[in-house]
Design a protein around this motif. Sequence first.
Motif, PDB file in Angstrom:
ATOM      1  N   UNK A  93      -1.922  -4.356 -12.688  1.00 30.58           N
ATOM      2  CA  UNK A  93      -0.540  -3.797 -12.437  1.00 30.58           C
ATOM      3  C   UNK A  93      -0.518  -2.349 -12.214  1.00 30.58           C
ATOM      4  N   UNK A  94      -1.341  -1.727 -12.914  1.00 26.32           N
ATOM      5  CA  UNK A  94      -1.269  -0.289 -12.383  1.00 26.32           C
ATOM      6  C   UNK A  94      -1.666   0.148 -11.019  1.00 26.32           C
ATOM      7  N   UNK A  95      -2.846  -0.713 -10.563  1.00 26.04           N
ATOM      8  CA  UNK A  95      -3.097  -0.539  -9.012  1.00 26.04           C
ATOM      9  C   UNK A  95      -1.959  -1.093  -8.178  1.00 26.04           C
ATOM     10  N   UNK A  96      -0.957  -2.143  -8.483  1.00 26.90           N
ATOM     11  CA  UNK A  96      -0.239  -2.385  -7.464  1.00 26.90           C
ATOM     12  C   UNK A  96       1.045  -1.355  -7.649  1.00 26.90           C
ATOM     13  N   UNK A  97       1.421  -0.785  -8.822  1.00 26.34           N
ATOM     14  CA  UNK A  97       2.212   0.194  -8.915  1.00 26.34           C
ATOM     15  C   UNK A  97       1.759   1.257  -8.048  1.00 26.34           C
ATOM     16  N   UNK A  98       0.573   1.900  -8.206  1.00 27.54           N
ATOM     17  CA  UNK A  98       0.147   2.963  -7.445  1.00 27.54           C
ATOM     18  C   UNK A  98       0.145   2.747  -5.885  1.00 27.54           C
ATOM     19  N   UNK A 102       2.466   4.896  -3.389  1.00 28.94           N
ATOM     20  CA  UNK A 102       1.986   5.711  -2.387  1.00 28.94           C
ATOM     21  C   UNK A 102       2.545   5.133  -1.023  1.00 28.94           C
ATOM     22  N   UNK A 103       3.067   3.860  -0.952  1.00 26.75           N
ATOM     23  CA  UNK A 103       3.716   3.229   0.117  1.00 26.75           C
ATOM     24  C   UNK A 103       5.142   3.948   0.367  1.00 26.75           C
ATOM     25  N   UNK A 104       5.763   4.068  -0.662  1.00 25.20           N
ATOM     26  CA  UNK A 104       7.120   4.698  -0.463  1.00 25.20           C
ATOM     27  C   UNK A 104       6.929   6.238  -0.263  1.00 25.20           C
ATOM     28  N   UNK A 105       5.934   6.888  -0.725  1.00 26.42           N
ATOM     29  CA  UNK A 105       5.660   8.330  -0.502  1.00 26.42           C
ATOM     30  C   UNK A 105       5.560   8.494   1.171  1.00 26.42           C
ATOM     31  N   UNK A 106       4.652   7.544   1.534  1.00 32.66           N
ATOM     32  CA  UNK A 106       4.249   7.578   2.972  1.00 32.66           C
ATOM     33  C   UNK A 106       5.620   7.470   3.758  1.00 32.66           C
TER      34      UNK A 106
END
Length: 110
Positions: A93-98, A102-106
């Motif tokens: 779950x944390x990996x998916x959230x990360x 990252x995708x939104x920040x990009x």
Amino acid sequence: MNLRRDVFQAIADPTRRAILLLLTAAPSLTAGAIAANFDTARPTVSKHLQILTECELLRSQQNGREMYYQLNPKKMKEIDDFIEPFRQMWDDRFNKLEAIMKQRAKKKHD
């Protein structure tokens, strides 16, 4: 009737968890040395040690007049084995959230 102690009931108590943590730092301690770390009566600590011993989280060994307590790694491993699927679930779950963050920040920087 002899009731078997449950490991998870044993570790539910904060004093018993503190005893287990104490024994990770010192591989073998007497009941007196353990009790010296708590602001409770020695018989109370002895009861906690009895419960931890009955559910096999601790081993006890007599040396002269003193009883020494050590962690039982096999029983601790059983707890770890039980918890592992939950640890894996939270890691996923944390990996998916990360990845989402990252995708939104990009996207923000594009």
